[in-house]
Design a protein around this motif. Structure first.
Motif, mmCIF file in Angstrom:
data_model
loop_
_atom_site.group_PDB
_atom_site.id
_atom_site.type_symbol
_atom_site.label_atom_id
_atom_site.label_comp_id
_atom_site.label_asym_id
_atom_site.label_seq_id
_atom_site.Cartn_x
_atom_site.Cartn_y
_atom_site.Cartn_z
ATOM 1 N N GLN A 266 45.825 -63.999 -18.302
ATOM 2 C CA GLN A 266 44.551 -63.932 -19.022
ATOM 3 C C GLN A 266 44.014 -65.335 -19.310
ATOM 4 O OE1 GLN A 266 42.680 -61.290 -19.830
ATOM 5 N NE2 GLN A 266 44.094 -59.815 -18.926
ATOM 6 N N TRP B 11 42.653 -66.844 -16.064
ATOM 7 C CA TRP B 11 41.333 -66.301 -15.725
ATOM 8 C C TRP B 11 40.244 -66.950 -16.578
ATOM 9 C CZ3 TRP B 11 43.292 -60.560 -15.768
ATOM 10 C CH2 TRP B 11 43.862 -60.258 -14.520
ATOM 11 N N GLN B 12 40.534 -67.121 -17.861
ATOM 12 C CA GLN B 12 39.548 -67.729 -18.759
ATOM 13 C C GLN B 12 39.254 -69.169 -18.356
ATOM 14 O OE1 GLN B 12 41.159 -67.220 -22.710
ATOM 15 N NE2 GLN B 12 41.174 -64.983 -22.543
ATOM 16 N N GLN C 206 39.636 -70.471 -15.373
ATOM 17 C CA GLN C 206 38.929 -70.440 -14.094
ATOM 18 C C GLN C 206 37.457 -70.109 -14.302
ATOM 19 O OE1 GLN C 206 40.677 -67.750 -11.263
ATOM 20 N NE2 GLN C 206 39.089 -68.084 -9.722
ATOM 21 N N ALA C 207 37.175 -69.119 -15.145
ATOM 22 C CA ALA C 207 35.790 -68.729 -15.417
ATOM 23 C C ALA C 207 35.004 -69.866 -16.058
ATOM 24 C CB ALA C 207 35.756 -67.498 -16.314
ATOM 25 N N ALA D 182 43.463 -74.126 -14.847
ATOM 26 C CA ALA D 182 43.725 -72.783 -14.328
ATOM 27 C C ALA D 182 44.871 -72.803 -13.319
ATOM 28 C CB ALA D 182 42.462 -72.216 -13.688
ATOM 29 N N TYR E 287 48.257 -70.711 -13.588
ATOM 30 C CA TYR E 287 48.644 -69.754 -12.543
ATOM 31 C C TYR E 287 50.059 -70.050 -12.048
ATOM 32 C CZ TYR E 287 44.028 -67.572 -11.923
ATOM 33 O OH TYR E 287 42.867 -66.853 -12.099
ATOM 34 N N PRO F 208 47.544 -60.633 -8.313
ATOM 35 C CA PRO F 208 46.418 -61.249 -9.024
ATOM 36 C C PRO F 208 46.626 -62.736 -9.309
ATOM 37 C CG PRO F 208 46.887 -59.099 -9.960
ATOM 38 C CD PRO F 208 48.003 -59.397 -9.008
ATOM 39 N N GLY G 187 44.218 -65.544 -7.801
ATOM 40 C CA GLY G 187 43.504 -66.487 -8.654
ATOM 41 C C GLY G 187 43.798 -67.927 -8.282
#
Length: 296
Positions: free
Chosen positions: A13, A16-17, A19-20, A27, A31, A42, A46
């Motif tokens: 989570q 993802w945050q 990366q966004a 990120a 990962y 996933p 990512g």
């Protein structure tokens, strides 16, 4: 659930945050920590996306291959391997890839295209300006209608304006315009094989970039177009030896020769074309061509 699995999900989570938010280095670090606790598709996916954004295609390809090994049934991940591997050019992007690309950005899609100076609807509209009467007499299908950018441009010409798209959240955005008479959730080929009616014109702006091989769509035109019906569309223009290319963006390009030869064999006349930068991507104009074809 053991502590490693819970920690891996929490880290995912956070990745993802980051990366966004465009924090690619952070990120990637998260990962990798996630994968150290638990290898999941996933997390590999990512990581590959971040590396692709950093233009490290070999590292991205390696990550996508790891993701595919863990989730071999995923057409979306297979497509991401194909677009970087270069050894296979599929006929089209898989349905789950298309939905994944577009539904994740449905709310911000139009703002994103505006930032890219996207010109698809204007390019196609220019082909019929001063030729079609704005008399509301045509049955028009907007194939791959997305958020409905074609609707305000073509509504004045339409007695019936239908839209079809594979991504449900994109269709929700189209519905909010209130311009379409009918909206359908379907894959393009499946819809065109059994349309609700025959149309006077079918629009496909930025659709064939996700459908590399166009043979079936052209050859079944008698199932969805009236006599003298028109097919209006844009492509990203290829200039190499291969008639259809799959790019590292996951999109397809076609050559002009491929389009013209296919049109002739399928009973279309190429009436007019127009060249323009379809969008500006990473500071570089994307060569596009709009076509107006009439079914003989």
């Amino acid at each position: 659930m053991n502590s490693n699995m819970q920690s891996a999900q929490d880290l995912l989570q956070l990745a993802w945050q980051a990366q966004a938010a465009g924090q690619l280095d952070r990120a990637i670090e998260i990962y990798r920590k996630t994968l150290g606790l638990q290898e999941t598709a996933p997390a590999w996916l990512g990581l590959g996306q971040c590396q692709l954004e950093r233009k490290d295609t070999q590292a991205a390809l390696a990550a996508f291959r790891q993701a595919l090994a863990l989730m071999p049934q995923s057409g979306a991940i297979r497509h991401m391997v194909d677009m970087l591997d270069g050894s296979r050019v599929p006929d089209r992007a898989p349905d789950d890839y298309v939905v994944w690309v577009f539904d994740g950005h449905a709310e911000s899609f139009e703002a994103h295209l505006a930032a890219l100076n996207y010109r698809g609807p204007q390019m196609v509209a220019g082909l019929i300006e001063g030729i079609w009467d704005r008399d509301g007499s045509r049955a028009i299908l907007d194939l791959g209608c997305g958020t409905g950018l074609n609707a305000p441009v073509f509504k004045p010409y339409a007695a019936r304006l239908d839209g079809v798209d594979l991504a449900p959240r994109m269709l929700q955005q189209s519905a909010r315009r209130g311009a379409y008479d009918h909206l359908y959730k379907a894959e393009a080929h499946a819809f065109l094989r059994r349309p609700p009616c025959r149309y006077d014109a079918v629009l496909a702006t930025d659709v064939f970039i996700y459908i590399g091989q166009l043979d079936e769509i052209f050859f079944i035109s008698d199932q969805y177009l009236n006599k003298n019906g028109e097919l209006l569309f844009t492509i990203e223009l290829a200039e190499g030896a291969q008639p259809v290319e799959l790019r590292s963006s996951g999109r397809f390009r076609q050559t002009d020769d491929y389009i013209r030869n296919l049109a002739e064999r399928a009973g279309f006349v190429v009436v007019v074309t127009h060249d323009e930068a379809l969008r500006i991507e990473n500071g570089t104009p994307e060569s596009g061509r709009a076509y107006r074809l009439v079914r003989r």
